[in-house]
Design a protein around this motif. Structure first.
Motif, PDB file in Angstrom:
ATOM      1  N   PHE A 163      34.596   5.610 -64.225  1.00  0.00           N
ATOM      2  CA  PHE A 163      35.051   6.495 -63.150  1.00  0.00           C
ATOM      3  C   PHE A 163      34.313   7.832 -63.190  1.00  0.00           C
ATOM      4  O   PHE A 163      34.905   8.873 -63.505  1.00  0.00           O
ATOM      5  CB  PHE A 163      36.567   6.725 -63.275  1.00  0.00           C
ATOM      6  CG  PHE A 163      37.361   5.469 -63.506  1.00  0.00           C
ATOM      7  CD1 PHE A 163      37.451   4.492 -62.521  1.00  0.00           C
ATOM      8  CD2 PHE A 163      38.003   5.241 -64.713  1.00  0.00           C
ATOM      9  CE1 PHE A 163      38.175   3.328 -62.719  1.00  0.00           C
ATOM     10  CE2 PHE A 163      38.732   4.089 -64.934  1.00  0.00           C
ATOM     11  CZ  PHE A 163      38.815   3.119 -63.934  1.00  0.00           C
ATOM     12  N   PRO A 166      36.107  10.444 -60.071  1.00  0.00           N
ATOM     13  CA  PRO A 166      37.467  10.086 -59.646  1.00  0.00           C
ATOM     14  C   PRO A 166      37.959  11.002 -58.536  1.00  0.00           C
ATOM     15  O   PRO A 166      37.443  12.096 -58.332  1.00  0.00           O
ATOM     16  CB  PRO A 166      38.287  10.279 -60.930  1.00  0.00           C
ATOM     17  CG  PRO A 166      37.539  11.327 -61.685  1.00  0.00           C
ATOM     18  CD  PRO A 166      36.084  11.073 -61.403  1.00  0.00           C
ATOM     19  N   ILE A 167      38.974  10.541 -57.819  1.00  0.00           N
ATOM     20  CA  ILE A 167      39.567  11.367 -56.768  1.00  0.00           C
ATOM     21  C   ILE A 167      40.266  12.576 -57.380  1.00  0.00           C
ATOM     22  O   ILE A 167      40.195  13.680 -56.863  1.00  0.00           O
ATOM     23  CB  ILE A 167      40.547  10.528 -55.930  1.00  0.00           C
ATOM     24  CG1 ILE A 167      39.782   9.434 -55.197  1.00  0.00           C
ATOM     25  CG2 ILE A 167      41.321  11.396 -54.948  1.00  0.00           C
ATOM     26  CD1 ILE A 167      40.669   8.446 -54.486  1.00  0.00           C
ATOM     27  N   GLU A 168      40.950  12.352 -58.474  1.00  0.00           N
ATOM     28  CA  GLU A 168      41.518  13.462 -59.232  1.00  0.00           C
ATOM     29  C   GLU A 168      41.282  13.190 -60.707  1.00  0.00           C
ATOM     30  O   GLU A 168      41.090  12.040 -61.108  1.00  0.00           O
ATOM     31  CB  GLU A 168      43.007  13.641 -58.943  1.00  0.00           C
ATOM     32  CG  GLU A 168      43.889  12.530 -59.451  1.00  0.00           C
ATOM     33  CD  GLU A 168      45.362  12.750 -59.138  1.00  0.00           C
ATOM     34  OE1 GLU A 168      45.666  13.160 -58.003  1.00  0.00           O
ATOM     35  OE2 GLU A 168      46.201  12.502 -60.022  1.00  0.00           O
ATOM     36  N   ARG A 184      43.981   9.370 -60.151  1.00  0.00           N
ATOM     37  CA  ARG A 184      43.642   8.569 -58.978  1.00  0.00           C
ATOM     38  C   ARG A 184      42.161   8.240 -58.976  1.00  0.00           C
ATOM     39  O   ARG A 184      41.319   9.092 -59.263  1.00  0.00           O
ATOM     40  CB  ARG A 184      44.021   9.318 -57.690  1.00  0.00           C
ATOM     41  CG  ARG A 184      45.527   9.425 -57.486  1.00  0.00           C
ATOM     42  CD  ARG A 184      45.896   9.960 -56.124  1.00  0.00           C
ATOM     43  NE  ARG A 184      47.343  10.057 -55.986  1.00  0.00           N
ATOM     44  CZ  ARG A 184      48.118   9.055 -55.590  1.00  0.00           C
ATOM     45  NH1 ARG A 184      47.572   7.889 -55.251  1.00  0.00           N
ATOM     46  NH2 ARG A 184      49.424   9.217 -55.503  1.00  0.00           N
ATOM     47  N   ILE A 185      41.886   6.976 -58.650  1.00  0.00           N
ATOM     48  CA  ILE A 185      40.509   6.493 -58.628  1.00  0.00           C
ATOM     49  C   ILE A 185      40.211   5.896 -57.264  1.00  0.00           C
ATOM     50  O   ILE A 185      41.114   5.631 -56.470  1.00  0.00           O
ATOM     51  CB  ILE A 185      40.285   5.433 -59.732  1.00  0.00           C
ATOM     52  CG1 ILE A 185      41.262   4.268 -59.554  1.00  0.00           C
ATOM     53  CG2 ILE A 185      40.440   6.061 -61.116  1.00  0.00           C
ATOM     54  CD1 ILE A 185      41.065   3.140 -60.532  1.00  0.00           C
ATOM     55  N   ARG A 186      38.937   5.684 -56.993  1.00  0.00           N
ATOM     56  CA  ARG A 186      38.543   5.172 -55.684  1.00  0.00           C
ATOM     57  C   ARG A 186      38.683   3.662 -55.575  1.00  0.00           C
ATOM     58  O   ARG A 186      38.927   3.132 -54.499  1.00  0.00           O
ATOM     59  CB  ARG A 186      37.093   5.591 -55.390  1.00  0.00           C
ATOM     60  CG  ARG A 186      36.909   7.096 -55.417  1.00  0.00           C
ATOM     61  CD  ARG A 186      35.482   7.510 -55.091  1.00  0.00           C
ATOM     62  NE  ARG A 186      35.316   8.943 -55.302  1.00  0.00           N
ATOM     63  CZ  ARG A 186      35.726   9.875 -54.444  1.00  0.00           C
ATOM     64  NH1 ARG A 186      36.310   9.509 -53.318  1.00  0.00           N
ATOM     65  NH2 ARG A 186      35.555  11.156 -54.708  1.00  0.00           N
ATOM     66  N   ASP A 187      38.530   2.956 -56.697  1.00  0.00           N
ATOM     67  CA  ASP A 187      38.533   1.491 -56.660  1.00  0.00           C
ATOM     68  C   ASP A 187      39.542   0.956 -57.668  1.00  0.00           C
ATOM     69  O   ASP A 187      39.281   0.942 -58.868  1.00  0.00           O
ATOM     70  CB  ASP A 187      37.125   0.969 -56.980  1.00  0.00           C
ATOM     71  CG  ASP A 187      37.029  -0.549 -56.846  1.00  0.00           C
ATOM     72  OD1 ASP A 187      38.042  -1.194 -56.499  1.00  0.00           O
ATOM     73  OD2 ASP A 187      35.926  -1.085 -57.077  1.00  0.00           O
ATOM     74  N   THR A 188      40.704   0.507 -57.168  1.00  0.00           N
ATOM     75  CA  THR A 188      41.743   0.008 -58.063  1.00  0.00           C
ATOM     76  C   THR A 188      41.388  -1.346 -58.682  1.00  0.00           C
ATOM     77  O   THR A 188      42.066  -1.789 -59.601  1.00  0.00           O
ATOM     78  CB  THR A 188      43.087  -0.117 -57.313  1.00  0.00           C
ATOM     79  OG1 THR A 188      42.907  -0.946 -56.154  1.00  0.00           O
ATOM     80  CG2 THR A 188      43.597   1.247 -56.895  1.00  0.00           C
ATOM     81  N   GLY A 213      45.264   4.380 -56.724  1.00  0.00           N
ATOM     82  CA  GLY A 213      44.197   4.496 -55.743  1.00  0.00           C
ATOM     83  C   GLY A 213      44.366   5.740 -54.885  1.00  0.00           C
ATOM     84  O   GLY A 213      45.236   6.585 -55.143  1.00  0.00           O
ATOM     85  N   PRO A 214      43.575   5.861 -53.814  1.00  0.00           N
ATOM     86  CA  PRO A 214      43.635   7.034 -52.939  1.00  0.00           C
ATOM     87  C   PRO A 214      44.990   7.143 -52.246  1.00  0.00           C
ATOM     88  O   PRO A 214      45.697   6.166 -52.043  1.00  0.00           O
ATOM     89  CB  PRO A 214      42.517   6.767 -51.923  1.00  0.00           C
ATOM     90  CG  PRO A 214      41.644   5.730 -52.546  1.00  0.00           C
ATOM     91  CD  PRO A 214      42.523   4.904 -53.413  1.00  0.00           C
TER      92      PRO A 214
END
Length: 240
Positions: A163, A166-168, A184-188, A213-214
């Motif tokens: 990751f 990551p989104i966060e 939170r990640i982009r691809d679960t 995820g998002p």
């Protein structure tokens, strides 16, 4: 990508009490008692391991000392009966000895022990020369690894690799060897991959992978209440 697992040489005992082929039964028992061990490697010239004598190899002498086994027992336990009459390490030892190499991983050593149902393994080189011994207790030392040390390896070797953006921020917490991942990640689809890799880190007891995820955006998701789709307009002048 993944950190190098701990290997047998990291945990093995380098000083090993050994026997020669000619060691007598009584000397073997004395040596085991003196050093508080339950098995001893048997060496020949050049310190090569040729077998191992364990307490299990010695017990038949006591078991059959004053008994006269029937024909069925004789056929079923020929090896034990032979050991009941043995006098030296050469006659008593289990050969060839089950061994491991110094650069084998702890997982490999653990599997070898489990399959052979033994408590310790001589550590040898490619020529069979003894370099140490590893026990079940030695293999469990990995679970004494510091929590922060585990967390740092997970952050550096797994999170940063899987990751990178990551989104966060992904948080890695370790308590008593149990790793928790949050964020939170982009691809679960990568969540089970992360859990598997973390579980393989030496010293990890368990993994709680709480990665998400998002955030779902109502204005773009028609399945959410009040979101997306064709706008519905109503007013006081509508008729049925």
């Amino acid at each position: 990508m993944h950190g190098t697992p701990h290997i047998v040489s990291d945990v093995m005992t380098g000083t090993v009490v050994t026997l020669g082929r000619g060691a007598t039964f009584k000397d073997i028992v004395k040596t085991m008692q003196q050093w508080k061990v339950s098995a001893l490697p048997v060496l020949e010239e050049g310190n090569r391991v040729v077998g191992i004598v364990s307490e299990a190899d010695l017990l038949p002498k006591e078991e059959f000392r004053d008994s006269d086994p029937d024909r069925h027992t004789q056929l079923r336990r020929l090896s034990d009966l032979a050991k009941a009459g043995a006098l030296t390490a050469d006659e008593l030892m289990t050969a060839p000895a089950v061994t491991v190499h110094a650069n084998d991983t702890l997982a490999q050593a653990a599997r070898t022990m489990a399959r052979a149902k033994i408590k310790r393994l001589p550590v040898v080189d490619d020529e069979g020369v003894l370099h140490g011994i590893v026990s079940r207790a030695d293999l469990l030392k990995v679970f004494l690894r510091d929590d922060e040390d585990i967390a740092e390896e997970v952050r550096r070797q797994i999170v940063a690799y899987l990751f990178p953006a990551p989104i966060e921020a992904i948080r890695v917490d370790v308590r008593d060897g149990v790793v928790t991942l949050t964020g939170r990640i982009r691809d679960t689809m990568l969540v089970p991959v992360a859990a598997r890799l973390v579980r393989a880190v030496e010293g990890v007891v368990d993994v709680n992978c709480a990665l998400m995820g998002p955030h779902r955006r109502p204005d773009l998701d028609p399945d959410l209440p009040g979101g997306g789709g064709t706008p519905q307009v109503s007013g006081a002048g509508d008729t049925a």
